[in-house]
Design a protein around this motif. Structure first.
Motif, PDB file in Angstrom:
ATOM      1  N   ASP A  62      45.499  45.731  49.226  1.00  0.00           N
ATOM      2  CA  ASP A  62      45.990  46.781  48.036  1.00  0.00           C
ATOM      3  C   ASP A  62      44.959  46.346  46.653  1.00  0.00           C
ATOM      4  O   ASP A  62      45.725  46.583  45.808  1.00  0.00           O
ATOM      5  CB  ASP A  62      47.321  46.808  47.709  1.00  0.00           C
ATOM      6  CG  ASP A  62      48.070  47.231  49.108  1.00  0.00           C
ATOM      7  OD1 ASP A  62      47.450  48.103  49.777  1.00  0.00           O
ATOM      8  OD2 ASP A  62      49.234  46.956  49.310  1.00  0.00           O
ATOM      9  N   PHE A  63      43.874  46.202  46.879  1.00  0.00           N
ATOM     10  CA  PHE A  63      43.295  45.751  45.520  1.00  0.00           C
ATOM     11  C   PHE A  63      42.393  46.797  45.101  1.00  0.00           C
ATOM     12  O   PHE A  63      41.604  47.603  46.026  1.00  0.00           O
ATOM     13  CB  PHE A  63      42.301  44.467  45.756  1.00  0.00           C
ATOM     14  CG  PHE A  63      42.985  43.124  46.129  1.00  0.00           C
ATOM     15  CD1 PHE A  63      43.518  42.606  44.958  1.00  0.00           C
ATOM     16  CD2 PHE A  63      43.081  42.770  47.341  1.00  0.00           C
ATOM     17  CE1 PHE A  63      44.374  41.275  45.073  1.00  0.00           C
ATOM     18  CE2 PHE A  63      43.710  41.458  47.481  1.00  0.00           C
ATOM     19  CZ  PHE A  63      44.423  40.718  46.282  1.00  0.00           C
ATOM     20  N   ASN A  64      42.101  47.210  43.923  1.00  0.00           N
ATOM     21  CA  ASN A  64      41.442  48.276  43.305  1.00  0.00           C
ATOM     22  C   ASN A  64      40.050  47.701  42.830  1.00  0.00           C
ATOM     23  O   ASN A  64      40.186  47.286  41.756  1.00  0.00           O
ATOM     24  CB  ASN A  64      42.266  48.964  42.292  1.00  0.00           C
ATOM     25  CG  ASN A  64      41.483  50.404  41.687  1.00  0.00           C
ATOM     26  OD1 ASN A  64      40.205  50.748  42.472  1.00  0.00           O
ATOM     27  ND2 ASN A  64      41.932  50.921  40.748  1.00  0.00           N
ATOM     28  N   VAL A  65      39.218  47.254  43.487  1.00  0.00           N
ATOM     29  CA  VAL A  65      37.942  46.503  43.042  1.00  0.00           C
ATOM     30  C   VAL A  65      36.803  47.617  42.575  1.00  0.00           C
ATOM     31  O   VAL A  65      36.535  48.366  43.428  1.00  0.00           O
ATOM     32  CB  VAL A  65      37.667  45.554  44.413  1.00  0.00           C
ATOM     33  CG1 VAL A  65      36.364  44.870  43.845  1.00  0.00           C
ATOM     34  CG2 VAL A  65      38.574  44.587  44.691  1.00  0.00           C
ATOM     35  N   LYS A  66      36.122  47.530  41.620  1.00  0.00           N
ATOM     36  CA  LYS A  66      35.082  48.102  41.271  1.00  0.00           C
ATOM     37  C   LYS A  66      33.622  47.361  41.175  1.00  0.00           C
ATOM     38  O   LYS A  66      34.027  46.284  40.363  1.00  0.00           O
ATOM     39  CB  LYS A  66      35.532  48.922  40.030  1.00  0.00           C
ATOM     40  CG  LYS A  66      36.620  49.963  40.040  1.00  0.00           C
ATOM     41  CD  LYS A  66      36.922  50.765  38.961  1.00  0.00           C
ATOM     42  CE  LYS A  66      37.859  51.707  39.135  1.00  0.00           C
ATOM     43  NZ  LYS A  66      38.356  52.476  38.096  1.00  0.00           N
ATOM     44  N   VAL A  67      32.595  47.751  41.482  1.00  0.00           N
ATOM     45  CA  VAL A  67      31.399  47.164  41.146  1.00  0.00           C
ATOM     46  C   VAL A  67      30.789  47.893  40.381  1.00  0.00           C
ATOM     47  O   VAL A  67      30.326  49.142  40.420  1.00  0.00           O
ATOM     48  CB  VAL A  67      30.740  46.485  42.468  1.00  0.00           C
ATOM     49  CG1 VAL A  67      29.334  46.195  42.166  1.00  0.00           C
ATOM     50  CG2 VAL A  67      31.617  45.955  43.550  1.00  0.00           C
TER      51      VAL A  67
END
Length: 118
Positions: A62-67
């Motif tokens: 449930d991670f909200n990772v943005k690159v």
């Protein structure tokens, strides 16, 4: 996934001299889609692993990772993935050809081989 040229509209002079980019822009989207679909699942997997290695493997859960990156770096990443795909497809063809030649040479050798003397 089709190559999207819209994000490459920066004013760098490098693009004006890139004949491959000009050629790709001239291609009909259906041609590019057909070529992209012709890649084997193995090639797609290797490209995916390569891109994940360059960008970083996103954690599951449930991670909200943005690159975030800029257009130029994204263009380089996409170009790298395209060249990797081309290289892998060529190597896959070479592997298939070598396998066929090996199988053919084994078959020809067994046909021309003299039976053992008793």
């Amino acid at each position: 996934m089709i190559f999207n040229f819209d994000f490459l509209n920066s004013e760098t002079q490098e693009q004006h001299y890139n004949t491959l980019m000009q050629y790709l822009r001239q291609q009909h989207p259906d041609v590019l889609a057909q070529i992209a679909q012709s890649a084997s699942p193995e090639v797609k997997q290797i490209i995916s692993q390569n891109v994940q290695g360059l960008v970083g493997v996103l954690p599951a859960g449930d991670f909200n990772v943005k690159v975030t990156t800029d257009k130029e770096n994204l263009a380089h990443l996409l170009a790298s993935a395209m060249m990797t795909g081309y290289f892998l497809c060529q190597m896959e063809k070479r592997m298939d050809l070598e396998e066929k030649l090996t199988d053919s040479s084994i078959s020809n050798h067994s046909l021309t081989e003299e039976p053992p003397e008793l």
